[in-house]
Design a protein around this motif. Sequence first.
Motif, PDB file in Angstrom:
ATOM      1  N   LEU A 160      52.763  40.401  23.950  1.00 57.48           N
ATOM      2  CA  LEU A 160      52.684  41.846  24.176  1.00 57.48           C
ATOM      3  C   LEU A 160      51.390  42.228  24.895  1.00 57.48           C
ATOM      4  N   ALA A 161      50.288  41.528  24.582  1.00 59.45           N
ATOM      5  CA  ALA A 161      49.006  41.823  25.242  1.00 59.45           C
ATOM      6  C   ALA A 161      49.081  41.508  26.731  1.00 59.45           C
ATOM      7  N   PHE A 162      49.601  40.319  27.078  1.00 65.88           N
ATOM      8  CA  PHE A 162      49.714  39.948  28.489  1.00 65.88           C
ATOM      9  C   PHE A 162      50.717  40.839  29.221  1.00 65.88           C
ATOM     10  N   SER A 163      51.774  41.242  28.546  1.00 63.39           N
ATOM     11  CA  SER A 163      52.756  42.136  29.171  1.00 63.39           C
ATOM     12  C   SER A 163      52.124  43.468  29.545  1.00 63.39           C
ATOM     13  N   SER A 164      51.281  43.996  28.672  1.00 61.72           N
ATOM     14  CA  SER A 164      50.605  45.254  28.983  1.00 61.72           C
ATOM     15  C   SER A 164      49.678  45.090  30.187  1.00 61.72           C
ATOM     16  N   GLY A 165      48.973  43.940  30.258  1.00 61.07           N
ATOM     17  CA  GLY A 165      48.106  43.681  31.401  1.00 61.07           C
ATOM     18  C   GLY A 165      48.881  43.555  32.694  1.00 61.07           C
ATOM     19  N   LEU A 166      50.028  42.875  32.652  1.00 57.27           N
ATOM     20  CA  LEU A 166      50.861  42.732  33.846  1.00 57.27           C
ATOM     21  C   LEU A 166      51.394  44.073  34.324  1.00 57.27           C
ATOM     22  N   ALA A 218      54.184  33.296  26.285  1.00 53.24           N
ATOM     23  CA  ALA A 218      52.886  33.946  26.517  1.00 53.24           C
ATOM     24  C   ALA A 218      52.103  33.221  27.602  1.00 53.24           C
ATOM     25  N   ALA A 219      52.186  31.883  27.619  1.00 57.07           N
ATOM     26  CA  ALA A 219      51.472  31.112  28.637  1.00 57.07           C
ATOM     27  C   ALA A 219      51.990  31.427  30.036  1.00 57.07           C
ATOM     28  N   TRP A 220      53.311  31.605  30.181  1.00 54.43           N
ATOM     29  CA  TRP A 220      53.881  31.946  31.489  1.00 54.43           C
ATOM     30  C   TRP A 220      53.425  33.333  31.935  1.00 54.43           C
ATOM     31  N   LEU A 221      53.459  34.288  31.023  1.00 57.75           N
ATOM     32  CA  LEU A 221      52.976  35.630  31.356  1.00 57.75           C
ATOM     33  C   LEU A 221      51.491  35.599  31.716  1.00 57.75           C
ATOM     34  N   GLY A 222      50.724  34.809  30.970  1.00 60.33           N
ATOM     35  CA  GLY A 222      49.302  34.693  31.263  1.00 60.33           C
ATOM     36  C   GLY A 222      49.045  34.086  32.630  1.00 60.33           C
ATOM     37  N   ALA A 223      49.894  33.137  33.048  1.00 59.35           N
ATOM     38  CA  ALA A 223      49.741  32.538  34.374  1.00 59.35           C
ATOM     39  C   ALA A 223      50.010  33.568  35.468  1.00 59.35           C
ATOM     40  N   LEU A 224      51.072  34.360  35.308  1.00 62.70           N
ATOM     41  CA  LEU A 224      51.359  35.406  36.292  1.00 62.70           C
ATOM     42  C   LEU A 224      50.192  36.379  36.397  1.00 62.70           C
ATOM     43  N   LEU A 225      49.658  36.747  35.236  1.00 64.49           N
ATOM     44  CA  LEU A 225      48.524  37.672  35.217  1.00 64.49           C
ATOM     45  C   LEU A 225      47.317  37.048  35.907  1.00 64.49           C
ATOM     46  N   TYR A 226      47.094  35.750  35.696  1.00 68.33           N
ATOM     47  CA  TYR A 226      45.973  35.061  36.336  1.00 68.33           C
ATOM     48  C   TYR A 226      46.121  35.063  37.852  1.00 68.33           C
ATOM     49  N   PHE A 227      47.343  34.853  38.348  1.00 65.44           N
ATOM     50  CA  PHE A 227      47.557  34.860  39.798  1.00 65.44           C
ATOM     51  C   PHE A 227      47.264  36.232  40.395  1.00 65.44           C
ATOM     52  N   VAL A 228      47.650  37.282  39.685  1.00 67.79           N
ATOM     53  CA  VAL A 228      47.342  38.634  40.166  1.00 67.79           C
ATOM     54  C   VAL A 228      45.833  38.859  40.163  1.00 67.79           C
ATOM     55  N   TYR A 229      45.159  38.413  39.095  1.00 66.48           N
ATOM     56  CA  TYR A 229      43.703  38.512  39.057  1.00 66.48           C
ATOM     57  C   TYR A 229      43.077  37.769  40.237  1.00 66.48           C
ATOM     58  N   SER A 230      43.624  36.594  40.581  1.00 60.87           N
ATOM     59  CA  SER A 230      43.081  35.802  41.688  1.00 60.87           C
ATOM     60  C   SER A 230      43.134  36.568  42.999  1.00 60.87           C
ATOM     61  N   LEU A 231      44.222  37.342  43.200  1.00 63.22           N
ATOM     62  CA  LEU A 231      44.333  38.130  44.424  1.00 63.22           C
ATOM     63  C   LEU A 231      43.235  39.196  44.483  1.00 63.22           C
ATOM     64  N   PHE A 232      42.999  39.870  43.373  1.00 64.29           N
ATOM     65  CA  PHE A 232      41.957  40.898  43.351  1.00 64.29           C
ATOM     66  C   PHE A 232      40.584  40.278  43.572  1.00 64.29           C
ATOM     67  N   ARG A 233      40.309  39.118  42.951  1.00 64.66           N
ATOM     68  CA  ARG A 233      39.017  38.475  43.128  1.00 64.66           C
ATOM     69  C   ARG A 233      38.825  38.007  44.558  1.00 64.66           C
ATOM     70  N   ALA A 234      39.885  37.467  45.162  1.00 61.58           N
ATOM     71  CA  ALA A 234      39.782  37.000  46.542  1.00 61.58           C
ATOM     72  C   ALA A 234      39.472  38.137  47.507  1.00 61.58           C
ATOM     73  N   HIS A 235      39.903  39.353  47.157  1.00 61.76           N
ATOM     74  CA  HIS A 235      39.621  40.518  47.991  1.00 61.76           C
ATOM     75  C   HIS A 235      38.332  41.223  47.586  1.00 61.76           C
ATOM     76  N   GLY A 236      37.564  40.587  46.691  1.00 66.44           N
ATOM     77  CA  GLY A 236      36.255  41.121  46.341  1.00 66.44           C
ATOM     78  C   GLY A 236      36.240  42.092  45.183  1.00 66.44           C
ATOM     79  N   ASP A 237      37.385  42.273  44.491  1.00 64.65           N
ATOM     80  CA  ASP A 237      37.454  43.210  43.371  1.00 64.65           C
ATOM     81  C   ASP A 237      37.457  42.424  42.065  1.00 64.65           C
ATOM     82  N   THR A 238      36.310  42.355  41.397  1.00 65.29           N
ATOM     83  CA  THR A 238      36.246  41.696  40.092  1.00 65.29           C
ATOM     84  C   THR A 238      36.286  42.703  38.938  1.00 65.29           C
ATOM     85  N   LYS A 239      36.166  43.994  39.271  1.00 63.68           N
ATOM     86  CA  LYS A 239      36.114  45.000  38.206  1.00 63.68           C
ATOM     87  C   LYS A 239      37.473  45.170  37.523  1.00 63.68           C
TER      88      LYS A 239
END
Length: 430
Positions: free
Chosen positions: A182-188, A120-141
């Motif tokens: 399962l929660a992080f997988s759905s987010g990814l 779960a921690a590995w999946l959460g890290a991948l999800l965090y990196f994707v979130y970082s890309l959206f935030r860097a481009h100005g999309d926090t929603k």
Amino acid sequence: MAIGVLALLGFQLVDSAFIARLGTAPLAAQSFTFPLSFFIIGIQVGLGIAIAALISRALGAGEKAQAKRLSTLVLMVGGALIALLVLLLWGMQRPVFTLLGANEAALANIRPYWAPQLFAAWLGALLYFVYSLFRAHGDTKLPGKMMVLSSLVNLVLDPLLIFGIGPWEGLGLPGAAWATVLAFSSGLFVTCRKLARKDWLILEGLKEEVRCSYKPFAGIAGPAMISQLMPPLAAMLAISLVAPLGETYVAAWGLASRLETLSLMVILAMTMSLPPWLGRCYGAGDWPQIHRLLRLALKVAVIWQLGLGMLMALGAPWVALALAGQPDVQQALALLIRFLLPSYAALGVCMLVVSAGNALGWPLRSMLISAARLFICYLPFLWLGAQLGGWMGLALGAAFGNVLAGLTAWAVLKRILSRPHRQAGVAKPV
């Protein structure tokens, strides 16, 4: 982002609240895993801070092609690094948990939980990196919405997988980890589909980008990761101080750790959303806007966190009753809430200063502030309080350390911003 962080941290607290219903032993076993989970999060956040800073600066300077290459690299390299870390922590679980003070009974509870929790921690890290890309481009929603979605999935699955339903018996403590998987997988699944529609990734020129960007990346990521790794190290030392007091206090400390992150939701949201904005201003040389942003952020941090802390302190017995199943754990947790929650106003100031420093070109100062907070302000007073006053002294010592850290960080920030152009190493704008 605040709503998303509330949802994400809320489901972690929900995990602990459900596990508390299994008994004190499973809750204490989960509490022993928190420092190592925070260790993984520290690595991923350090990488995310560096890449978000570089991408936002590139976008602020109009270098869109470079931003695409950096976005691709963070997904590839970050995912591989976290995977290696997860495998290392799996192989070293027994000596590490024994060092933290876990006995054989606790190890027996930890063992079946740790493998799915690491996944779960590995999946959460991948999800965090994707979130970082959206935030860097100005999309926090989108990150905020996906945090809410992941939390809802976890909230539904937690009781089903932990306790079971009808004739099917639940998995107990490991069920909480599988619910998170399962929660992080759905987010990814959802965020990767959204990412595929964006023109933010590119495979060409990655080797050249590595050669050009590894020094500035390491200059930010190194101190940022050290800054982020110091809290889990401090958490390991803190729980080693709590462990001799008994299983009840370990369980209460674990619940308080979850409650701490939840109560800091607004601060955490600002540490995620503020750096890309600061990074763009930094790339454009707009220091007056940087001053305005930081003043506003610090005012919000102090007013919100102090008000919330006082409210939680007044309602400490009822909060503890909702979170803990055993009366002795409830009493220990209520005492922590009364002393610690109001002190998070000062802790929030320190967190924002560290986050801003990574975005504004002084990552080394941010690292030193983090080190001072934990190893000069927090842990020494935690130890001293425990020696002089037991559980109450430990709570008082932790609160005093937070206040001292916040005052120190504010003084350092005020000094740096009095001469930002020389300290940040950029030309003074006209």
